[in-house]
Design a protein around this motif. Structure first.
Motif, short mmCIF file in Angstrom:
data_model
loop_
_atom_site.label_atom_id
_atom_site.label_comp_id
_atom_site.label_asym_id
_atom_site.label_seq_id
_atom_site.Cartn_x
_atom_site.Cartn_y
_atom_site.Cartn_z
N THR A 12 28.89 38.78 5.40
CA THR A 12 27.73 37.46 5.39
C THR A 12 26.83 37.60 6.41
OG1 THR A 12 29.62 35.98 4.77
CG2 THR A 12 28.03 35.55 5.82
N VAL A 13 25.79 38.56 6.40
CA VAL A 13 24.47 38.69 7.32
C VAL A 13 23.70 36.90 7.33
CG1 VAL A 13 23.21 40.17 8.14
CG2 VAL A 13 24.68 40.98 6.51
N LEU A 14 23.95 37.34 8.84
CA LEU A 14 22.63 35.73 9.15
C LEU A 14 21.15 36.17 9.29
CD1 LEU A 14 24.93 34.51 11.82
CD2 LEU A 14 25.18 34.02 8.89
N PRO A 15 20.71 36.08 9.02
CA PRO A 15 19.19 36.02 8.81
C PRO A 15 18.29 36.03 10.17
CG PRO A 15 19.12 34.53 6.81
CD PRO A 15 19.99 34.16 7.77
N SER A 16 18.51 35.33 10.82
CA SER A 16 18.56 34.78 12.39
C SER A 16 19.53 33.59 12.78
CB SER A 16 16.81 34.71 12.58
OG SER A 16 16.03 33.38 11.77
N ALA A 17 19.78 33.51 14.37
CA ALA A 17 20.72 32.54 14.51
C ALA A 17 19.47 31.35 14.22
CB ALA A 17 20.19 32.57 16.30
N ALA A 18 18.44 31.09 14.08
CA ALA A 18 17.48 30.06 13.42
C ALA A 18 18.07 29.08 12.51
CB ALA A 18 16.08 29.42 13.46
N GLU A 42 19.31 38.22 20.77
CA GLU A 42 18.34 37.40 20.39
C GLU A 42 18.97 35.93 21.54
OE1 GLU A 42 16.95 34.10 16.18
OE2 GLU A 42 19.20 35.79 16.18
N PRO A 43 18.10 35.64 22.49
CA PRO A 43 18.73 34.34 23.08
C PRO A 43 18.57 33.26 22.23
CG PRO A 43 17.02 35.72 24.04
CD PRO A 43 16.75 35.88 22.76
N ALA A 44 18.06 33.15 20.94
CA ALA A 44 18.82 32.01 20.44
C ALA A 44 19.86 31.64 20.25
CB ALA A 44 17.70 31.69 19.14
N LEU A 45 20.96 33.43 19.90
CA LEU A 45 21.94 33.18 18.77
C LEU A 45 22.43 32.57 20.31
CD1 LEU A 45 23.92 34.18 17.14
CD2 LEU A 45 24.36 36.09 19.30
N TYR A 46 22.45 32.27 21.33
CA TYR A 46 23.51 32.04 22.24
C TYR A 46 23.78 30.34 22.82
CZ TYR A 46 23.77 36.60 23.98
OH TYR A 46 24.36 38.22 24.03
N GLY A 47 22.69 29.72 21.94
CA GLY A 47 22.32 28.06 22.04
C GLY A 47 23.28 27.08 20.01
N GLU A 48 23.60 28.78 19.53
CA GLU A 48 24.85 28.76 18.31
C GLU A 48 25.62 28.97 18.15
OE1 GLU A 48 22.84 26.40 15.72
OE2 GLU A 48 20.70 26.18 17.25
N PHE A 49 25.73 29.50 18.94
CA PHE A 49 26.83 30.81 18.74
C PHE A 49 28.51 29.69 18.61
CE2 PHE A 49 30.53 33.38 20.03
CZ PHE A 49 30.11 34.52 19.35
N TRP A 50 29.02 28.83 19.41
CA TRP A 50 30.36 28.16 19.36
C TRP A 50 30.62 27.22 17.44
CZ3 TRP A 50 32.82 31.14 21.84
CH2 TRP A 50 32.55 31.51 23.05
N LYS A 51 29.17 26.81 17.27
CA LYS A 51 29.10 26.57 15.72
C LYS A 51 28.97 27.34 14.41
CE LYS A 51 25.01 23.97 16.71
NZ LYS A 51 24.42 24.34 18.32
#
Length: 628
Positions: free
Chosen positions: A51-57, A290-299
């Motif tokens: 499963t590949v994510l397009p981006s953190a957002a 990608e900085p935005a990854l860390y805000g979404e990581f635990w989710k």
């Protein structure tokens, strides 16, 4: 192959002897990475493979493939490559950030020929040299939608190529941008061109265990990075040694975010999960960068029920400061390697998350992983126990004689994961390997300083070439770095030797600090001086930097710090003489200093002062005619 033979118990350090009582050849490992994928597709055709994510957002809009889907796409890619002239001994270069298409393209390159991943962050000169060294005339690359800068680099390399196969972003829809015509180069989108080729099987002969699977570049920023060759047997055996871990069953999901030009991404998060049919969730193209990854990581961990992840210490240092805003009870452990793990990072992450950090050790020349720790059997200061069927020993750095447990020397490795050599050229039979990098009897000289404890756990202490030699006394830089890392405001530390006219060299250190830190270099000199185990190891100076230098492949780069220390030391000596500008750079793996003299400078005095140091120095005199 029976499950009993393939999956012995491997939950703790006491299981090693029982595992090795059965020869590795009797365990029935797949012959190649292709055979490994075929086995997974037969056993679990409808199970999610990637499963590949397009981006953190956009992590809620992933692109997924089952094992059957993945195999079909690998067949198409390999058949396209074969039709493009790729044979068993031909290299296929791959230069792209991670995306959904890159995974099957990499496995397809290993099926049709030899995969040669490239880091697009290398200089164009290095990339050109690596393409020529590998002999690759086909390049799979990110297109203008996925990574415009990488695409421009690929276009600049077109003179070296016959075929340019272009990747689109994960989840891309609609018509892609038109691609330019390039003289003498076939250019097209990989997906479109591969769609014209069969998905049910490979048109050529499959690879054998001894065939080359990949060429990974390794090394620093000086000269051309070396190309380390891996056989299919190297990669399959190392992937099995990781997969045999009894702590993760076939329902486990692993998180992947390291770039596929890194062996860890290939072996740990792509090949190893194939053995048990485990699901791999891949981050977007920037991965952990990608900085935005860390805000979404635990989710993301909660949503995909991530059981294991692999990253470098700096990633865990950042995650320690990210609020845990999700249920992460699924996360069994987090693997860490590539650089030393500061105790403060380990303790902070584990206290913040309740997740155990499991250290490992490896190097490209031994395929990937050679030692691992156990979450339920921690061993303070050790990077782990050797993996099954690999052998480790510590030898004297000068005589090469074996050293007993507890003594520090150079770590050596032998076994089925040791690479066959570096690529030095190409002939009619394919890549020519030097067969070097090993000691007598097939032992790989890792260049790492280590000691083994009585139970065979590996304790790293630094790099052999990083030893600081003060007046004939060897100083391990790790002792200085450990002392500095114990300071609450220090986030990273690196100790090197600074030239000294009396002692040859003396230790100095460079550090980074937490934001808003008040500690000064003088404070840290005093702090370390009170904590290093011997007076000779106390650093003479500590310099605070915004970031410590790393190599093009992301590893600590002490040569740059040695060059800076050299420049500072010589400039300090020459400053009273006046009219001299000092510089120091790294050339061919060595530090070379340059003294630039103004016309009024006393050249004889400068030369005499520099002669007191054991450092290569060039003296350049600026004559009046040279002035602008």
């Amino acid at each position: 192959m029976s499950d009993e033979l393939l999956w012995p118990r491997c939950a703790g350090p006491d299981d090693l002897a029982a595992i090795e009582a059965v020869p590795l050849a009797d365990r029935g490992l797949p012959e190649s990475t292709y055979a490994l994928l075929r086995r997974a597709a037969r056993a679990w055709p409808d199970r999610p493979a990637t499963t590949v994510l397009p981006s953190a957002a956009r992590w809620r809009e992933p692109e997924g493939r089952t094992f059957a889907d993945l195999l079909a796409e690998v067949h198409r890619c390999a058949n396209l490559l074969r039709a493009s002239g790729i044979g068993r001994t031909d290299a296929v270069a791959l230069m792209s950030p991670n995306c959904a298409e890159l995974v099957p393209a990499t496995l397809g390159a290993q099926l049709a020929g030899i995969a040669a991943p490239l880091n697009a962050g290398l200089s164009r000169a290095h990339l050109t040299q690596l393409l020529r060294l590998s002999g690759a005339r086909v390049l799979v690359t990110a297109g203008p939608e996925l990574a415009p800068e990488v695409w421009e680099t690929a276009r600049a390399l077109a003179d070296e190529l016959d075929v340019l196969l272009v990747l689109r972003p994960t989840g891309a829809t609609g018509e892609p941008p038109a691609l330019p015509a390039l003289d003498g180069v076939r250019v097209g989108y990989l997906h479109d061109l591969a769609a014209d080729h069969g998905a049910d099987g490979f048109d050529g002969a499959p690879p054998a265990a001894g065939d080359l699977a990949s060429l990974f570049h390794t090394g620093g920023t000086t000269g051309t990075p070396k190309l380390a060759a891996h056989t299919h047997a190297n990669e399959v055996s190392d992937a099995w040694m990781i997969a045999v871990n009894s702590l993760l069953d076939d329902t486990a999901t692993v998180f992947a975010a390291l770039p596929l030009f890194h062996v860890n991404a290939l072996v740990v998060t792509l090949l190893a999960p194939l053995f048990k049919g485990q699901h791999a969730v891949w981050a977007g193209p920037l991965g952990y960068r990608e900085p935005a990854l860390y805000g979404e990581f635990w989710k993301i961990v909660e949503h995909h029920r991530i059981a294991a992840m692999s990253a470098v210490p700096t990633v865990y240092a950042v995650l320690t400061h990210c609020p845990v805003d999700a249920d992460i009870s699924c996360l069994r452990y987090a693997m860490v390697g590539a650089s030393p793990l500061p105790a403060a990072v380990r303790e902070g992450f584990q206290a913040h998350t309740g997740v155990t950090l499991v250290e490992g050790y490896g190097l490209t020349e031994a395929t990937c992983a050679s030692a691992r720790s156990f979450p339920d059997a921690p061993r303070a200061g050790a990077v782990g126990q050797r993996l099954p069927y690999q052998r480790v020993k510590v030898v004297h750095p000068v005589t090469g004689e074996d050293l007993p447990p507890g003594e520090t020397g150079v770590l050596a490795i032998s076994g089925p994961t040791v690479f066959p050599g570096y690529v030095v050229g190409r002939d009619g039979a394919g890549p020519v390997l030097d067969g070097l990098g090993t000691l007598d009897g097939g032992w790989l000289d890792t260049g790492d300083l280590a000691r083994l404890d009585a139970d065979g756990f590996v304790h790293l202490t630094g790099r052999a070439k990083d030893l600081i030699i003060r007046g004939g006394h060897n100083i391990d830089p790790a002792t200085i770095e450990d002392a500095l890392l114990a300071h609450p405001e220090v986030t990273a530390a690196s100790a090197v030797g600074r030239p000294d006219e009396h002692a040859g060299e003396v230790p100095v250190a460079y550090v980074t600090l937490v934001p808003g830190a008040a500690a000064t270099g003088a404070d840290l000199v005093a702090w370390a001086g009170d904590r290093v185990p011997e007076r000779a190891a106390a650093p003479k100076a500590v310099t605070v930097l915004d970031a410590l230098p790393i190599t093009d492949i992301g590893k600590p780069y002490k040569l740059a710090l040695r060059a800076d220390a050299t420049r500072r030391a010589l400039a300090e000596v020459l400053d009273p003489l006046g009219g001299v500008t000092m510089d120091a750079v790294v050339e061919d793996g060595a530090v070379v200093a340059t003294a630039r003299l103004a016309p009024e400078a006393d050249e004889a005095a400068v030369t005499a002062a520099l002669g007191r140091f054991a450092v290569p120095v060039r003296v350049e005199v600026t004559h009046p005619a040279d002035q602008p």
